[in-house]
Scaffold this motif. Structure first.
Motif, short mmCIF file in Angstrom:
data_model
loop_
_atom_site.label_atom_id
_atom_site.label_comp_id
_atom_site.label_asym_id
_atom_site.label_seq_id
_atom_site.Cartn_x
_atom_site.Cartn_y
_atom_site.Cartn_z
N GLU A 30 -15.07 -113.83 6.25
CA GLU A 30 -15.62 -112.47 6.25
C GLU A 30 -16.48 -112.30 7.49
O GLU A 30 -17.29 -113.15 7.81
CB GLU A 30 -16.47 -112.23 4.99
CG GLU A 30 -16.77 -110.77 4.70
CD GLU A 30 -17.96 -110.23 5.48
OE1 GLU A 30 -18.03 -108.99 5.70
OE2 GLU A 30 -18.82 -111.04 5.89
N GLN A 34 -13.03 -108.25 9.78
CA GLN A 34 -12.62 -107.86 8.43
C GLN A 34 -13.26 -106.54 8.01
O GLN A 34 -12.63 -105.72 7.35
CB GLN A 34 -12.98 -108.96 7.42
CG GLN A 34 -12.07 -110.18 7.46
CD GLN A 34 -12.54 -111.21 8.48
OE1 GLN A 34 -13.43 -110.94 9.30
NE2 GLN A 34 -11.93 -112.39 8.45
N MET A 221 -6.64 -107.64 1.43
CA MET A 221 -6.68 -108.85 0.62
C MET A 221 -6.21 -110.08 1.39
O MET A 221 -6.64 -111.21 1.12
CB MET A 221 -5.81 -108.67 -0.64
CG MET A 221 -6.34 -107.63 -1.63
SD MET A 221 -7.98 -108.03 -2.32
CE MET A 221 -9.03 -106.99 -1.29
N GLU A 222 -5.35 -109.86 2.37
CA GLU A 222 -4.82 -111.00 3.14
C GLU A 222 -5.78 -111.50 4.22
O GLU A 222 -5.75 -112.67 4.57
CB GLU A 222 -3.50 -110.59 3.79
CG GLU A 222 -2.35 -110.48 2.81
CD GLU A 222 -1.07 -110.01 3.45
OE1 GLU A 222 0.00 -110.29 2.90
OE2 GLU A 222 -1.15 -109.34 4.51
N PRO A 226 -11.32 -115.84 0.03
CA PRO A 226 -11.28 -115.74 -1.43
C PRO A 226 -12.61 -115.34 -2.06
O PRO A 226 -12.62 -114.61 -3.04
CB PRO A 226 -10.88 -117.16 -1.87
CG PRO A 226 -10.19 -117.76 -0.69
CD PRO A 226 -10.85 -117.16 0.52
N ARG A 229 -12.95 -111.37 -1.88
CA ARG A 229 -11.84 -110.48 -2.23
C ARG A 229 -12.21 -109.47 -3.32
O ARG A 229 -11.79 -108.32 -3.26
CB ARG A 229 -10.63 -111.32 -2.67
CG ARG A 229 -9.87 -111.88 -1.49
CD ARG A 229 -8.70 -112.71 -1.89
NE ARG A 229 -8.08 -113.30 -0.71
CZ ARG A 229 -7.27 -114.36 -0.74
NH1 ARG A 229 -6.99 -114.92 -1.90
NH2 ARG A 229 -6.75 -114.82 0.39
N TYR A 232 -14.36 -106.74 -1.60
CA TYR A 232 -13.56 -105.88 -0.73
C TYR A 232 -12.54 -105.08 -1.54
O TYR A 232 -12.21 -103.94 -1.17
CB TYR A 232 -12.86 -106.73 0.33
CG TYR A 232 -13.68 -106.93 1.58
CD1 TYR A 232 -13.20 -106.56 2.82
CD2 TYR A 232 -14.95 -107.50 1.52
CE1 TYR A 232 -13.95 -106.75 3.98
CE2 TYR A 232 -15.71 -107.70 2.66
CZ TYR A 232 -15.21 -107.32 3.89
OH TYR A 232 -15.96 -107.50 5.02
N GLY A 233 -12.02 -105.68 -2.60
CA GLY A 233 -11.05 -104.98 -3.45
C GLY A 233 -11.67 -103.76 -4.11
O GLY A 233 -11.00 -102.73 -4.29
#
Length: 276
Positions: A30, A34, A221-222, A226, A229, A232-233
């Motif tokens: 991150e 990003q 997401m890519e 992890p 995610r 950010y989601g």
């Protein structure tokens, strides 16, 4: 020998997880890059949310009634009282209405009713709507639901098609192509000359905006580690929320479905620059 094999099997899942973490660390998990990708994708979510909710303002619940005869001097209130049956003022009128205005006001009519062949609409809130554009009322009211179903069909087609294409040709390429489709379709929709053209344009708006929407989410997401995610989601859906929040304001400010349609296409035009 058996002991070594057991130890090797026990350590494999941990090594796989460690390998995954090492891979994401190549893009730092991150960071500024990003966040930049996230901001662009949030912007891409905005027009899809607007297009998805647009029919609520293109075809709102407003009052309508059978149109007055040509060159009639009756006011709307007088026409509703004299020319329209009290049990159905939306879809029928009295068969014959004659008016004369000399020293006194006179109206004659038959008591039988006929179906409306033209309508007038309450324009106190909206100056122009899809309802008035193609008279989507009475026996044509189901066209509104049809246009919404066509939009969802475009969404389903898009996620099936562009999911495969984005895997094959890349996320950025697909996002750009989808934004181009959404812009062209949105402009064509605003200049529609028939309901059929309007519905087909809405289908391709869904194809383009939904393709950009889903591909953007996968992209975020890519590129994120992890551990980030979930954050950010959730964060990327701020674009969806923002689109839902600004659409009512745009509709109340412009009060015309034509200009609203063109306005909500602007974010897709702006984010075409995300290619670079």
């Amino acid at each position: 020998m058996a002991t070594r094999d057991a130890e090797k099997c026990d350590s494999s899942p941990e090594e796989a997880v460690q390998g995954k973490e090492d891979l994401m660390n190549l893009v730092r998990g991150e960071g500024p890059w990003q966040r930049k990708v996230l901001l662009v994708c949030i912007g891409i979510f905005i027009p899809f949310a607007c297009h998805n909710l647009a029919m609520t303002f293109f075809a709102p619940n407003l009052d309508y009634w059978c149109a007055r005869p040509p060159n009639s001097t009756l006011t709307v209130e007088e026409w509703k009282e004299i020319g329209l049956p009290p049990d159905d003022r939306h879809c029928s009128r009295y068969a014959l209405v004659k008016e004369s205005k000399r020293n006194s006001f006179n109206v004659s009519r038959k008591n039988e009713t006929v179906a409306c062949d033209s309508w007038e609409y309450d324009d106190s809130v909206y100056k122009s709507t899809v309802l008035g554009e193609w008279n989507l009322v009475c026996d044509r009211e189901w066209f509104i639901s049809l246009s919404k179903s066509i939009f969802i069909a475009g969404y389903m087609f898009s996620v099936t098609l562009f999911g495969y294409i984005s895997d094959k040709f890349g996320r950025r390429t697909v996002i750009t192509i989808c934004n181009v489709i959404a812009v062209i379709s949105a402009v064509a929709c605003a200049f529609s000359t028939s309901f059929l053209m309007f519905a087909v344009a809405r289908f391709f708006i869904a194809v383009g905006s939904a393709g950009a929407f889903n591909t953007s989410f996968v992209l975020v997401m890519e590129v994120i580690g992890p551990d980030y995610r979930s954050l950010y989601g959730i964060g990327i859906n701020a674009g969806w929320v923002l689109g839902y929040m600004i659409l009512p304001g745009i509709s109340m400010l412009l009060r015309d479905w034509f200009w609203v349609q063109l306005t909500i296409a602007i974010p897709s035009i702006i984010f075409l620059s995300s290619w670079w």
